[in-house]
Design a protein around this motif. Structure first.
Motif, short mmCIF file in Angstrom:
data_model
loop_
_atom_site.label_atom_id
_atom_site.label_comp_id
_atom_site.label_asym_id
_atom_site.label_seq_id
_atom_site.Cartn_x
_atom_site.Cartn_y
_atom_site.Cartn_z
N SER A 204 0.82 -1.20 0.00
CA SER A 204 0.00 0.00 0.00
C SER A 204 0.87 1.26 0.00
O SER A 204 1.90 1.33 0.67
CB SER A 204 -0.91 0.01 1.23
N VAL A 205 0.41 2.26 -0.76
CA VAL A 205 1.08 3.56 -0.81
C VAL A 205 0.03 4.64 -0.55
O VAL A 205 -0.98 4.72 -1.25
CB VAL A 205 1.76 3.81 -2.18
N VAL A 206 0.27 5.45 0.46
CA VAL A 206 -0.60 6.56 0.80
C VAL A 206 0.13 7.83 0.39
O VAL A 206 1.29 8.03 0.75
CB VAL A 206 -0.93 6.58 2.30
N GLY A 207 -0.54 8.69 -0.36
CA GLY A 207 0.17 9.85 -0.88
C GLY A 207 -0.60 11.14 -0.81
O GLY A 207 -1.83 11.17 -0.70
N LEU A 208 0.15 12.23 -0.88
CA LEU A 208 -0.38 13.58 -0.97
C LEU A 208 0.25 14.23 -2.19
O LEU A 208 1.47 14.17 -2.37
CB LEU A 208 -0.06 14.37 0.30
N ILE A 209 -0.58 14.85 -3.04
CA ILE A 209 -0.11 15.43 -4.30
C ILE A 209 -0.44 16.92 -4.32
O ILE A 209 -1.59 17.31 -4.07
CB ILE A 209 -0.77 14.74 -5.51
N GLY A 210 0.54 17.73 -4.63
CA GLY A 210 0.33 19.17 -4.75
C GLY A 210 1.61 19.92 -4.48
O GLY A 210 2.59 19.34 -4.01
N ARG A 211 1.60 21.19 -4.81
CA ARG A 211 2.81 21.97 -4.55
C ARG A 211 3.09 21.97 -3.05
O ARG A 211 2.16 21.94 -2.22
CB ARG A 211 2.68 23.39 -5.09
N ILE A 212 4.36 21.98 -2.69
CA ILE A 212 4.72 21.95 -1.27
C ILE A 212 4.56 23.36 -0.71
O ILE A 212 5.24 24.30 -1.12
CB ILE A 212 6.16 21.42 -1.09
N SER A 213 3.63 23.49 0.21
CA SER A 213 3.24 24.79 0.76
C SER A 213 2.56 24.56 2.11
O SER A 213 1.91 23.53 2.31
CB SER A 213 2.28 25.48 -0.20
N PRO A 214 2.68 25.51 3.04
CA PRO A 214 1.96 25.36 4.31
C PRO A 214 0.47 25.20 4.14
O PRO A 214 -0.20 24.61 5.00
CB PRO A 214 2.31 26.67 5.05
N THR A 215 -0.10 25.71 3.03
CA THR A 215 -1.54 25.60 2.81
C THR A 215 -1.96 24.24 2.28
O THR A 215 -3.15 23.95 2.20
CB THR A 215 -2.02 26.68 1.82
N ALA A 242 6.54 20.00 -5.48
CA ALA A 242 7.67 20.84 -5.07
C ALA A 242 7.14 22.23 -4.77
O ALA A 242 6.02 22.60 -5.14
CB ALA A 242 8.72 20.90 -6.18
N ALA A 243 7.95 23.04 -4.08
CA ALA A 243 7.59 24.42 -3.82
C ALA A 243 7.63 25.20 -5.13
O ALA A 243 8.52 25.00 -5.95
CB ALA A 243 8.55 25.04 -2.81
#
Length: 421
Positions: A204-215, A242-243
């Protein structure tokens, strides 16, 4: 008998990076250009968006700002030095943009970002053209710096002829006068987004996708991962992105966090990727962990279309997407107290709460049948509600009203799309 003439529109964007708003613009442009609209574009920097627009056959010009305003963060832009630099950029740039608008032959200007809206509010009247704002940001102090949110709310009230917003949550942050001229158009998906994720053969792979940002919640995601790592020793965690907008310091902190939490060997950082959809389809669960309310949540819709189970933050546009108001039952007091809410299409968690996110992750990973049932229902919902054809028709109607004559809002003239079943 012929139909209405195609709208001649000029698309404006300050950035050429492919963030959510730019992806939404590409979808609408691909559906309408050459049919119900003839589009040209001006972008204020070079980058991937320029090539993508040109690949659609859209005449795209570069009009550089001549400063670092495109890359500076919003907080720095509002500093005394940033405001002074911004005033200088306005004085030099607006007349050039007005001339370009006139030269384009467009009858309508469409601003696709906060910065391009500021410039359009000055240059479009100089060029004697109406303008429309495609608003992808909540104009609220919990999402934007308070002075910026106030200024943008004023601009929304008195500037554009029409506003296209990406969710009811975004519309709710508009002043009443601005809300009256707003059209909700959820950012729609192109047909290839509905290609189903392949059956998984690995761990299993759990992921988060998006620009790296505090928001975007990478810190919250990793803290939740550490809380469930021992219970699920075979699960790996992936951070995709990435940021982009001057948030490199935050990215460095996030990259150091797994080692500090003792899960360094379980976390992968991909950096920027050209095809996030491919990364999405490798996930067992997609996590949306934004600690502040997001205007929409594009990656949530993309996961739904691909049949990837979703856990999302219960704020902003995400509850709309996951059908929080469509529930057929209640989650129960114990689950609600834990900051978790199940819907027919996914699981919502209390924003900014790693403990609630960890509990939701554990529940979802321990219930493969339940998560797959919700994912299948979510895929059907995406096919019904989040196609580019629906989005383009809504945008076309708003453009027509801004031009003073209601153009036919039907998908007639919108390039046909076939969504895979």
């Amino acid at each position: 008998m012929t139909g209405p003439a195609p709208a001649r529109v000029l698309l404006l964007d300050h950035t050429a990076k492919l963030s959510g708003g730019e992806q939404a613009l590409l979808g609408v442009a691909s559906a309408l250009h050459g049919g119900a609209a003839t589009a040209r574009a001006i972008v204020f920097e070079d980058g991937p968006l320029v090539g993508r627009l040109r690949a659609l056959g859209i005449d795209t010009a570069l009009l550089p700002l001549g400063s670092d305003l495109n890359t500076t963060s919003r907080s720095r832009a509002l500093s005394p030095k940033g405001l002074l630099r911004g005033a200088g950029a306005l004085a030099g740039f607006v007349p050039r943009l007005a001339r370009s608008i006139r030269f384009s032959g467009a009858e309508l200007v469409v601003a696709n970002s906060l910065k391009s809206a500021v410039f359009a509010s000055l240059a479009a009247p100089l060029a004697r053209r109406p303008w429309v704002w495609h608003l992808h940001d909540r104009l609220a102090a919990d999402y934007l710096p308070r002075p910026l949110a106030a200024a943008m709310r004023l601009l929304a009230t008195w500037g554009p002829r029409a506003i296209v917003v990406n969710s009811s949550a975004t519309a709710a942050t508009l002043p009443r006068r601005a809300r009256a001229k707003a059209t909700i158009a959820y950012p729609g998906l192109m047909p290839d987004a509905f290609a189903p994720a392949p059956a998984q053969e690995s761990a299993s792979v759990v992921g988060l996708i998006g620009r790296i940002s505090p928001t975007k919640g990478q810190r919250e995601f990793l803290n939740a991962a550490a809380l469930i790592a021992a219970e699920h020793p075979a699960v790996r965690f992936r951070v995709v992105g990435a940021a982009l907008f001057g948030e490199d310091e935050y990215e460095a902190e996030v990259r150091a966090l797994p080692d500090q939490l003792g899960i360094g060997d379980r976390v992968e950082f991909t950096g920027w990727v050209a095809d996030p959809g491919a990364q999405l389809r490798e996930l067992t669960v997609l996590v949306h962990a934004s600690p502040v309310p997001e205007p929409f949540g594009q990656v949530v819709v993309e996961a739904m279309a691909a049949g990837v189970p979703v856990i999302g933050a219960a704020a902003g546009g995400v509850p709309e997407i996951l059908g929080a108001d469509d529930e057929t039952g209640t989650a129960g007091t114990e689950t609600a107290a834990a900051g978790i809410r199940h819907t027919p299409y996914g699981v919502l968690v209390r924003p900014g709460d790693p403990n609630a996110l960890a509990r939701a992750l554990s529940d979802v990973l321990n219930d493969p049948a339940g998560r797959q049932a919700r994912a299948a229902a979510a895929r059907r919902r995406a096919r019904e509600s989040f196609t580019i054809e629906r989005t383009a028709a809504a945008c076309l109607g708003a453009w027509g009203r801004a031009l003073g004559s209601v153009r036919n809002p039907r998908p007639m003239g919108v390039r046909g799309v076939t969504v895979p079943r």
